[in-house]
Structures are given as C-alpha cells and as structure tokens.
Motif scaffolding. Structure first.
Motif, PDB file in Angstrom:
ATOM      1  N   LYS A  12       0.842  -1.195   0.000  1.00 25.80           N
ATOM      2  CA  LYS A  12       0.000   0.000   0.000  1.00 25.80           C
ATOM      3  C   LYS A  12       0.881   1.250   0.000  1.00 25.80           C
ATOM      4  O   LYS A  12       2.083   1.189   0.274  1.00 25.80           O
ATOM      5  CB  LYS A  12      -0.922   0.010   1.221  1.00 25.80           C
ATOM      6  N   GLU A  13       0.284   2.385  -0.312  1.00 20.31           N
ATOM      7  CA  GLU A  13       1.012   3.647  -0.348  1.00 20.31           C
ATOM      8  C   GLU A  13       1.568   3.978   1.038  1.00 20.31           C
ATOM      9  O   GLU A  13       0.860   3.857   2.036  1.00 20.31           O
ATOM     10  CB  GLU A  13       0.090   4.791  -0.786  1.00 20.31           C
ATOM     11  N   TRP A  14       2.829   4.388   1.098  1.00 18.32           N
ATOM     12  CA  TRP A  14       3.413   4.790   2.380  1.00 18.32           C
ATOM     13  C   TRP A  14       3.184   6.276   2.651  1.00 18.32           C
ATOM     14  O   TRP A  14       3.411   6.752   3.765  1.00 18.32           O
ATOM     15  CB  TRP A  14       4.900   4.455   2.439  1.00 18.32           C
ATOM     16  N   ARG A  15       2.717   7.015   1.652  1.00 20.78           N
ATOM     17  CA  ARG A  15       2.301   8.408   1.826  1.00 20.78           C
ATOM     18  C   ARG A  15       0.949   8.561   1.169  1.00 20.78           C
ATOM     19  O   ARG A  15       0.758   8.195   0.008  1.00 20.78           O
ATOM     20  CB  ARG A  15       3.321   9.376   1.209  1.00 20.78           C
ATOM     21  N   ASP A  16      -0.007   9.109   1.917  1.00 20.04           N
ATOM     22  CA  ASP A  16      -1.364   9.254   1.377  1.00 20.04           C
ATOM     23  C   ASP A  16      -1.418  10.352   0.326  1.00 20.04           C
ATOM     24  O   ASP A  16      -0.868  11.442   0.513  1.00 20.04           O
ATOM     25  CB  ASP A  16      -2.350   9.590   2.503  1.00 20.04           C
ATOM     26  N   VAL A  17      -2.093  10.050  -0.773  1.00 22.99           N
ATOM     27  CA  VAL A  17      -2.315  11.032  -1.834  1.00 22.99           C
ATOM     28  C   VAL A  17      -3.812  11.109  -2.099  1.00 22.99           C
ATOM     29  O   VAL A  17      -4.429  10.106  -2.451  1.00 22.99           O
ATOM     30  CB  VAL A  17      -1.581  10.639  -3.138  1.00 22.99           C
ATOM     31  N   PRO A  18      -4.420  12.278  -1.954  1.00 23.10           N
ATOM     32  CA  PRO A  18      -5.856  12.418  -2.244  1.00 23.10           C
ATOM     33  C   PRO A  18      -6.092  12.519  -3.753  1.00 23.10           C
ATOM     34  O   PRO A  18      -6.416  13.583  -4.285  1.00 23.10           O
ATOM     35  CB  PRO A  18      -6.228  13.716  -1.512  1.00 23.10           C
ATOM     36  N   TRP A  19      -5.926  11.406  -4.446  1.00 25.25           N
ATOM     37  CA  TRP A  19      -5.967  11.394  -5.907  1.00 25.25           C
ATOM     38  C   TRP A  19      -7.242  12.006  -6.485  1.00 25.25           C
ATOM     39  O   TRP A  19      -7.219  12.596  -7.569  1.00 25.25           O
ATOM     40  CB  TRP A  19      -5.820   9.958  -6.418  1.00 25.25           C
TER      41      TRP A  19
END
Length: 287
Positions: A12-19
C-alpha cells in the motif's frame, strides 16, 4: 520466492495522496492570496519567490513549464528545457510569473530558474547564494568561470524582501540520485547557505516514470514503488532534507493532453512551496 524483495511494489502507499481531490488542490492554489495587511489592503508587489537549483538536465525548466501548464489550463513552454551538448540550457537568470485570469494579472508566486550544476563547470555556488539574498537582477548571464561582481549592472545592491528567495528547491532526477556524488558536496554547501539565511528548503524528485517501470505504467504506484522510496531516502540522507520535504513528480514531456494524476503530484509539491514561502515571508515581516 516471497519476501520484501519479491515485488517492486509495496502492498500500500506509504504516503497518502488524495488522488480524487485534484480540483480542490487546484482551487486552493488558484485562490491563494497571501500578505493581507492590517488595513485589509494587499501588497501587490509582494510575492513568494521560489528558487530552483540542481544538476543540469534534471528537469528544473520542465517543472516550471508543467506548473505553468496546470495553472493556465493549456500546454506552455516558456522556460526553455533541455541541454546543449551536455551543458545547461539555462544561461540567464529569469523570473517566471504565471498569468492569472485576465491579462496583466499574475499569481502571487514566482519561480527563478538558474544555470545547472555540472562537473568542473556550470553555475557558481556564490551566484546561487547571491540569488537567494536577492542580489541578482533578471537578465544576468551566468558565467561558470566567475561570479557576479558587486559593480556589475546586474548586481542588486539593496534587495527588498520580494527580491529575496523565500523557498529553495533542489530538483533531481529519480534515476540519477546515485550518480551525483561529485556534485553533492556543492549542493550541500548551497543548502547550508540557505539554512544560515533561514530559507525553507524542499526537493523535487523528477522523471519518476523513467526511473520505475511500475510508475510509468501507473503514476498512482509512486508511493508504492520501492525504487522511488529508496531514491527519496538516499536524497534525504545525502542532502539532509527531511523525507516529508521531498516530493516525487513527473513533468509534462511528451503529453499533449492533461493528466490528472501527474497534475495532482505537482500540485501537492506546489502547495507545500507556497506554504513554506508564506511562513518565511511572514516571519521576516515580524522581525
């Protein structure tokens, strides 16, 4: 064979991105209006100045063009990008303003592109320091063999707060971080000079699609890519820039139509630059 190294991607992503919130980020950047005075009148001459530096050919000019494209809503190419025989394309100190809406109005942030670092040539460290301090005027032609002298007509003797750099951004290609050992000493010196001046710093890791096939296939893999994460950690360790101040991006290059995921990554970096710059300017005004 299982284990950590069996896949080039994390689970899973290690940094959240509000795509899905690109529109929200774009609106916040477009609506950014800093420097409100006590009598509620804006200082039209005040802006955030972002100074980009880094090795030749790593994407400084392309980053400016990509931001220009995103904010203006059409493909642009004002900052000449590329190299000439392996040397820096950028020879002249130039301030790039981005047109906002009606003709003659601009966003309250500007970008300066400078000649790139090269082995035994390229921009002088002293010129970068003088640019950070606001002593370099637009139009100055960089000379790898000598720095800007105080009696030069392009030397700004009494720089205002607007002339000074408010954010220093290192731009490095994701596929070439390990190849920069000979230039890293120079880049660390520039970073120390900025630290002494209190200027906030960030790094942009460009060309992530060229560095990782999984990211090339899908930009949303950027914070799952083990390779990209490793390069960010290596750059953080080498330059001393915290990991949360490093942003991996892809610039517009061959595309002729908008890419929402590409633009989301750029906007995340741009909003951080604006926040850092505004804090720095406000701190300067309070001292």
């Amino acid at each position: 064979m299982g284990g950590y190294w069996s896949s080039p991607l994390l689970d899973k992503e290690w940094r959240d991105v509000p795509w899905k919130d690109k529109a929200g980020y774009l609106q916040s950047v477009r609506g950014f209006e800093p420097f409100q005075s006590h009598n509620n009148e804006k200082n039209k001459d005040q802006h955030i100045r972002v100074l980009l530096y880094g090795p030749t050919g790593h994407g400084k000019s392309s980053f400016i063009n990509t931001m220009d494209t995103i904010l203006r809503g059409r493909m642009t190419g004002r900052a000449l990008a590329g190299t000439i025989g392996g040397t820096s394309f950028t020879q002249q100190y130039t301030t790039y303003k981005i047109t906002k809406g009606e003709h003659g109005t601009f966003y309250p942030f500007v970008f300066n592109d400078i000649m790139g670092f090269e082995k035994d040539k390229g921009v002088c460290e002293e010129d970068i320091k003088r640019a950070m301090m606001g002593h370099v005027k637009d139009g100055y032609m960089f000379n790898p063999l000598s720095t800007l002298s105080t009696d030069d007509p392009y030397y700004n003797t009494n720089p205002s707060l607007s002339d000074k750099a408010h954010v220093l951004v290192c731009v490095v290609s994701a596929s070439k971080v390990r190849l920069l050992s000979r230039l890293m000493t120079n880049m660390r010196k520039v970073r120390r000079e900025a630290s002494d001046l209190g200027i906030p710093q960030m790094a942009i890791l460009t060309k992530i699609d060229e560095a990782c096939p999984k990211v090339n296939a899908d930009l949303r893999n950027v914070y799952k890519s083990k390779f990209v994460k490793k390069q960010m950690e290596l750059l953080s360790e080498s330059l001393g820039i915290p990991l949360n101040c490093i942003f991996p991006v892809k610039n517009y290059h061959s595309e002729i139509t908008p890419n929402d995921d590409l633009e989301m990554l750029i906007l995340m970096a741009l909003r951080q630059m604006i926040n850092f710059g505004e804090d720095f300017v406000n701190d300067c005004k309070c001292t």
